[in-house]
Write a protein that holds these residues in place. Structure first.
Motif, PDB file in Angstrom:
ATOM      1  N   GLY A  78       6.161 -16.680 -35.007  1.00  0.00           N
ATOM      2  CA  GLY A  78       6.403 -15.707 -33.948  1.00  0.00           C
ATOM      3  C   GLY A  78       5.129 -15.011 -33.520  1.00  0.00           C
ATOM      4  N   ILE A  79       4.345 -14.598 -34.491  1.00  0.00           N
ATOM      5  CA  ILE A  79       3.081 -13.939 -34.179  1.00  0.00           C
ATOM      6  C   ILE A  79       2.150 -14.887 -33.435  1.00  0.00           C
ATOM      7  CG2 ILE A  79       0.996 -12.942 -35.197  1.00  0.00           C
ATOM      8  CD1 ILE A  79       2.812 -11.923 -37.494  1.00  0.00           C
ATOM      9  N   GLN A  80       2.104 -16.140 -33.880  1.00  0.00           N
ATOM     10  CA  GLN A  80       1.236 -17.120 -33.230  1.00  0.00           C
ATOM     11  C   GLN A  80       1.628 -17.324 -31.772  1.00  0.00           C
ATOM     12  OE1 GLN A  80       0.973 -20.870 -35.285  1.00  0.00           O
ATOM     13  NE2 GLN A  80      -0.334 -21.807 -33.738  1.00  0.00           N
ATOM     14  N   PHE A  81       2.954 -17.395 -31.513  1.00  0.00           N
ATOM     15  CA  PHE A  81       3.388 -17.607 -30.131  1.00  0.00           C
ATOM     16  C   PHE A  81       2.987 -16.437 -29.238  1.00  0.00           C
ATOM     17  CE2 PHE A  81       6.351 -16.900 -26.659  1.00  0.00           C
ATOM     18  CZ  PHE A  81       6.225 -18.096 -25.969  1.00  0.00           C
ATOM     19  N   PHE A  82       3.322 -15.212 -29.647  1.00  0.00           N
ATOM     20  CA  PHE A  82       3.029 -14.060 -28.799  1.00  0.00           C
ATOM     21  C   PHE A  82       1.540 -13.758 -28.730  1.00  0.00           C
ATOM     22  CE2 PHE A  82       7.546 -13.457 -29.681  1.00  0.00           C
ATOM     23  CZ  PHE A  82       8.013 -13.274 -28.386  1.00  0.00           C
ATOM     24  N   SER A  83       0.776 -14.231 -29.715  1.00  0.00           N
ATOM     25  CA  SER A  83      -0.679 -14.111 -29.636  1.00  0.00           C
ATOM     26  C   SER A  83      -1.238 -14.935 -28.483  1.00  0.00           C
ATOM     27  CB  SER A  83      -1.318 -14.569 -30.953  1.00  0.00           C
ATOM     28  OG  SER A  83      -1.000 -13.688 -32.012  1.00  0.00           O
ATOM     29  N   ILE A 138      13.529  -7.854 -27.705  1.00  0.00           N
ATOM     30  CA  ILE A 138      12.125  -7.619 -28.064  1.00  0.00           C
ATOM     31  C   ILE A 138      11.592  -6.508 -27.154  1.00  0.00           C
ATOM     32  CG2 ILE A 138      11.670  -9.854 -29.127  1.00  0.00           C
ATOM     33  CD1 ILE A 138      10.570 -10.863 -26.483  1.00  0.00           C
ATOM     34  N   GLY A 139      10.392  -6.618 -26.683  1.00  0.00           N
ATOM     35  CA  GLY A 139       9.827  -5.612 -25.789  1.00  0.00           C
ATOM     36  C   GLY A 139       8.516  -6.127 -25.224  1.00  0.00           C
ATOM     37  N   PRO A 140       8.052  -5.554 -24.098  1.00  0.00           N
ATOM     38  CA  PRO A 140       6.808  -6.014 -23.467  1.00  0.00           C
ATOM     39  C   PRO A 140       5.577  -5.444 -24.167  1.00  0.00           C
ATOM     40  CG  PRO A 140       7.732  -4.233 -22.187  1.00  0.00           C
ATOM     41  CD  PRO A 140       8.706  -4.496 -23.308  1.00  0.00           C
ATOM     42  N   PHE A 141       5.506  -5.642 -25.482  1.00  0.00           N
ATOM     43  CA  PHE A 141       4.471  -4.984 -26.274  1.00  0.00           C
ATOM     44  C   PHE A 141       3.072  -5.529 -25.983  1.00  0.00           C
ATOM     45  CE2 PHE A 141       8.411  -4.741 -28.817  1.00  0.00           C
ATOM     46  CZ  PHE A 141       8.561  -3.366 -28.802  1.00  0.00           C
ATOM     47  N   VAL A 142       2.938  -6.839 -25.912  1.00  0.00           N
ATOM     48  CA  VAL A 142       1.617  -7.445 -25.721  1.00  0.00           C
ATOM     49  C   VAL A 142       1.049  -7.118 -24.343  1.00  0.00           C
ATOM     50  CG1 VAL A 142       0.350  -9.630 -25.546  1.00  0.00           C
ATOM     51  CG2 VAL A 142       2.026  -9.311 -27.369  1.00  0.00           C
ATOM     52  N   ILE A 143       1.893  -7.171 -23.330  1.00  0.00           N
ATOM     53  CA  ILE A 143       1.405  -6.982 -21.957  1.00  0.00           C
ATOM     54  C   ILE A 143       1.334  -5.518 -21.554  1.00  0.00           C
ATOM     55  CG2 ILE A 143       2.289  -9.244 -21.266  1.00  0.00           C
ATOM     56  CD1 ILE A 143       4.539  -7.722 -19.759  1.00  0.00           C
ATOM     57  N   GLU A 144       1.922  -4.625 -22.359  1.00  0.00           N
ATOM     58  CA  GLU A 144       1.985  -3.212 -21.968  1.00  0.00           C
ATOM     59  C   GLU A 144       0.631  -2.602 -21.613  1.00  0.00           C
ATOM     60  OE1 GLU A 144       1.224   0.835 -22.322  1.00  0.00           O
ATOM     61  OE2 GLU A 144       0.857  -0.441 -24.074  1.00  0.00           O
ATOM     62  N   PRO A 145      -0.431  -2.808 -22.411  1.00  0.00           N
ATOM     63  CA  PRO A 145      -1.710  -2.196 -22.039  1.00  0.00           C
ATOM     64  C   PRO A 145      -2.196  -2.614 -20.657  1.00  0.00           C
ATOM     65  CG  PRO A 145      -1.769  -2.911 -24.320  1.00  0.00           C
ATOM     66  CD  PRO A 145      -0.525  -3.484 -23.726  1.00  0.00           C
ATOM     67  N   ALA A 146      -2.052  -3.902 -20.336  1.00  0.00           N
ATOM     68  CA  ALA A 146      -2.496  -4.387 -19.032  1.00  0.00           C
ATOM     69  C   ALA A 146      -1.631  -3.836 -17.904  1.00  0.00           C
ATOM     70  CB  ALA A 146      -2.483  -5.915 -19.000  1.00  0.00           C
ATOM     71  N   VAL A 147      -0.315  -3.803 -18.117  1.00  0.00           N
ATOM     72  CA  VAL A 147       0.595  -3.326 -17.075  1.00  0.00           C
ATOM     73  C   VAL A 147       0.436  -1.819 -16.879  1.00  0.00           C
ATOM     74  CG1 VAL A 147       2.997  -3.136 -16.347  1.00  0.00           C
ATOM     75  CG2 VAL A 147       2.216  -5.211 -17.509  1.00  0.00           C
ATOM     76  N   ALA A 229       1.368  -8.341 -30.773  1.00  0.00           N
ATOM     77  CA  ALA A 229       2.010  -9.643 -30.965  1.00  0.00           C
ATOM     78  C   ALA A 229       2.782  -9.689 -32.278  1.00  0.00           C
ATOM     79  CB  ALA A 229       0.968 -10.753 -30.921  1.00  0.00           C
ATOM     80  N   LYS A 230       2.290  -8.960 -33.281  1.00  0.00           N
ATOM     81  CA  LYS A 230       2.977  -8.913 -34.571  1.00  0.00           C
ATOM     82  C   LYS A 230       4.340  -8.228 -34.442  1.00  0.00           C
ATOM     83  CE  LYS A 230      -1.350  -8.834 -37.206  1.00  0.00           C
ATOM     84  NZ  LYS A 230      -2.231  -8.024 -38.090  1.00  0.00           N
ATOM     85  N   ILE A 231       4.429  -7.219 -33.584  1.00  0.00           N
ATOM     86  CA  ILE A 231       5.713  -6.544 -33.378  1.00  0.00           C
ATOM     87  C   ILE A 231       6.723  -7.516 -32.777  1.00  0.00           C
ATOM     88  CG2 ILE A 231       6.900  -4.661 -32.197  1.00  0.00           C
ATOM     89  CD1 ILE A 231       4.241  -3.148 -32.133  1.00  0.00           C
ATOM     90  N   SER A 232       6.313  -8.203 -31.719  1.00  0.00           N
ATOM     91  CA  SER A 232       7.213  -9.164 -31.073  1.00  0.00           C
ATOM     92  C   SER A 232       7.539 -10.321 -32.008  1.00  0.00           C
ATOM     93  CB  SER A 232       6.573  -9.697 -29.791  1.00  0.00           C
ATOM     94  OG  SER A 232       6.418  -8.670 -28.836  1.00  0.00           O
ATOM     95  N   GLY A 233       6.550 -10.736 -32.801  1.00  0.00           N
ATOM     96  CA  GLY A 233       6.760 -11.839 -33.723  1.00  0.00           C
ATOM     97  C   GLY A 233       7.822 -11.547 -34.768  1.00  0.00           C
ATOM     98  N   LYS A 234       7.964 -10.290 -35.146  1.00  0.00           N
ATOM     99  CA  LYS A 234       9.007  -9.888 -36.091  1.00  0.00           C
ATOM    100  C   LYS A 234      10.362  -9.756 -35.392  1.00  0.00           C
ATOM    101  CE  LYS A 234       5.868  -7.311 -39.144  1.00  0.00           C
ATOM    102  NZ  LYS A 234       5.499  -5.969 -39.678  1.00  0.00           N
ATOM    103  N   LEU A 235      10.354  -9.101 -34.238  1.00  0.00           N
ATOM    104  CA  LEU A 235      11.615  -8.840 -33.541  1.00  0.00           C
ATOM    105  C   LEU A 235      12.303 -10.119 -33.069  1.00  0.00           C
ATOM    106  CD1 LEU A 235      10.596  -5.747 -31.388  1.00  0.00           C
ATOM    107  CD2 LEU A 235      12.220  -5.776 -33.283  1.00  0.00           C
ATOM    108  N   VAL A 236      11.531 -11.144 -32.769  1.00  0.00           N
ATOM    109  CA  VAL A 236      12.114 -12.373 -32.242  1.00  0.00           C
ATOM    110  C   VAL A 236      12.970 -13.081 -33.293  1.00  0.00           C
ATOM    111  CG1 VAL A 236      10.287 -14.036 -32.864  1.00  0.00           C
ATOM    112  CG2 VAL A 236      11.555 -14.316 -30.718  1.00  0.00           C
ATOM    113  N   LEU A 237      12.828 -12.699 -34.549  1.00  0.00           N
ATOM    114  CA  LEU A 237      13.610 -13.310 -35.623  1.00  0.00           C
ATOM    115  C   LEU A 237      14.956 -12.616 -35.839  1.00  0.00           C
ATOM    116  CD1 LEU A 237      10.756 -13.800 -38.249  1.00  0.00           C
ATOM    117  CD2 LEU A 237      11.727 -15.524 -36.714  1.00  0.00           C
ATOM    118  N   SER A 238      15.192 -11.504 -35.152  1.00  0.00           N
ATOM    119  CA  SER A 238      16.435 -10.765 -35.350  1.00  0.00           C
ATOM    120  C   SER A 238      17.639 -11.560 -34.849  1.00  0.00           C
ATOM    121  CB  SER A 238      16.378  -9.420 -34.620  1.00  0.00           C
ATOM    122  OG  SER A 238      16.390  -9.608 -33.216  1.00  0.00           O
TER     123      SER A 238
END
Length: 249
Positions: A78-83, A138-147, A229-238
């Motif tokens: 999960g972390i690898q994908f969102f990274s 999940i949430g737009p965690f990775v893209i949030e800083p850019a957006v 990405a680590k946050i999304s990588g964990k949440l995607v397993l829920s």
């Protein structure tokens, strides 16, 4: 058609185009290709300015590939994908060439992040935007800083919380994501061509220094986006996210 990422150079302008048959969604291999293409284009002396665009009509980018995300079975995967999204945004941020966005249709999730990571973005009237991540668990965690950097925390929060709504291209323009909204794709392409032709004639050193100035204060993103990405990588397993994604698959 098969997925692809291409770079075409015309008159000192590099046109980077990505495509996926599923509404230009972004599986990990396309993200990796896109990252490397941006890095390589940034080092190419034949290029003075870049255009980021996607193939097809009416959809710029549908964000993460649900087909791949639903198959993620452990946290590392999960972390690898969102990274992948983190690495593309950071490649855009660190690229020494100005990147002009050409958004010809809807942008969802990571697609909004790509548009936000460009230095200047043009769109057509079909280029509505949505941050649907909370609705799928999940949430737009990775893209949030850019957006948030482009449209501000308030607008970012509005879109994130109203996760099932599309916001119009005019909303995106008024909030600063798009510099201009054109009535047709043809008008969009003409506006992009006119702009980049001018930029390609400018002093490349000045353009490079301007790029650095525009992104001042973001050097910590190398760490920040990977942490996100680590946050999304964990949440995607829920269980919630797995069940939701299977409905959209």
């Amino acid at each position: 058609m098969k997925a692809y990422v291409t770079l075409k150079i015309e008159n000192k302008v590099g046109y980077i185009e990505f495509y996926h048959p599923n509404r230009n969604s972004m599986p990990s291999d396309v993200l990796s290709q896109l990252e490397q293409t941006i890095i390589d284009a940034g080092k190419n002396d034949a290029i003075r300015v870049l255009v980021l665009k996607s193939g097809g009509d009416r959809t710029f980018c549908a964000g993460a590939s649900f087909n791949e995300v639903v198959e993620i079975e452990d946290e590392d995967a999960g972390i690898q994908f969102f990274s992948g999204f983190a690495k593309v945004i950071n490649a855009m941020r660190k690229c020494p060439k100005l990147i002009i966005g050409r958004v010809q249709g809807k942008a969802v999730g990571g697609g909004v992040g790509l548009a936000a990571a460009t230095d200047y973005c043009l769109a057509n009237i079909y280029a509505s935007i949505r941050l649907s991540e909370l609705s799928i668990g999940i949430g737009p965690f990775v893209i949030e800083p850019a957006v948030s950097r482009k449209i501000g925390k308030t607008a970012m929060a509005e879109m994130t919380i109203d996760a099932e709504s599309f916001f119009s291209s005019e909303f995106a323009k008024n909030k600063g994501l798009y510099a201009e909204v054109l009535p047709t794709t043809e008008a969009l392409d003409m506006a992009v061509k006119t702009l980049v032709s001018k930029l390609a004639s400018y002093n490349p050193e000045a353009l490079s220094h301007m790029k650095q100035v525009l992104w001042e204060g973001t050097s910590h993103w190398d760490v920040l986006l990977l942490d996100r990405a680590k946050i999304s990588g964990k949440l995607v397993l829920s269980d919630f996210t797995k069940k939701t994604l299977k409905r959209f698959r």
